[in-house]
Design an enzyme around this catalytic site. Sequence first.
Site, PDB file in Angstrom:
ATOM      1  N   ASP A   1     -40.341  78.267  32.163  1.00  0.00           N
ATOM      2  CA  ASP A   1     -41.320  77.230  32.443  1.00  0.00           C
ATOM      3  C   ASP A   1     -42.579  77.903  32.040  1.00  0.00           C
ATOM      4  OD1 ASP A   1     -39.227  76.391  34.070  1.00  0.00           O
ATOM      5  OD2 ASP A   1     -39.390  78.025  35.618  1.00  0.00           O
TER       6      ASP A   1
ATOM      7  N   ASP B   1     -34.437  68.413  43.266  1.00  0.00           N
ATOM      8  CA  ASP B   1     -35.063  69.622  43.479  1.00  0.00           C
ATOM      9  C   ASP B   1     -34.777  69.747  45.110  1.00  0.00           C
ATOM     10  OD1 ASP B   1     -35.732  69.667  41.051  1.00  0.00           O
ATOM     11  OD2 ASP B   1     -37.952  69.714  41.177  1.00  0.00           O
TER      12      ASP B   1
END
Length: 240
Positions: free
Chosen positions: A129, A8
């Site tokens: 998500d 990330d």
Amino acid sequence: MILYPAIDLKDGQAVRLLHGDMDQATVFSDDPAAQSKAFIDAGCTWLHLVDLNGAFAGRPVNEDAVKSILRSCTVPVQLGGGIRDMATIEMWLEKGVSRVILGTVAVENPDLVREAARTFPSHVAVGIDARNGFVATKGWAEETDVQVTDLAKSFEDAGVAAIVYTDILRDGAMGGPNIEATAALARAVSIPVIASGGVSSLEDLIRLRDCGADLNGAICGRALYDGAINLTEAVAAMGA
């Protein structure tokens, strides 16, 4: 079942967030390319990249870091974050990304997802998500009234390569994945599902592998950086 080590990217560094909060970022490496090489050397067959700044900005931000990874990468890479138009999709695929992950636009502009999947077969995934069963967008900052399964089913005939399902409340918390919800989603759709969020041990990966649903793979981040999971052992256990 594929193990996807996660990198990330925030401000050019490899980080992990807690519950998707940009203010709760832990930096694990200031050299993402070196981190990607370490994952590959340990035996991983894919990499999962997220441009965190891009997810909030709605456009690529960590382009230099992604390109540095791609230059030295010898395995396929999937990338999400800030990819919201055809030009950006085409740009990343031309630069060597194997699969782009479309999240916010899957809710706001599903026709774009369908067009992209038709134009670039096998190279487009949908990122879903979720917080408490409902989809969140724009880097998890905005909640919607769209249910996870409804969104996934809406792309059944679109030709997308995979669904990356992340339980936000589990992500980065090292509390274990939401196996029940992930398995239920995988049973509800024919699209391959990749589990994300909360994997904290080799046992978590084995439970996902043996959950009874045909999962494509699982994404793992903090547990690899913290040393809670040995990547070589995990790859062997997952079989890919």
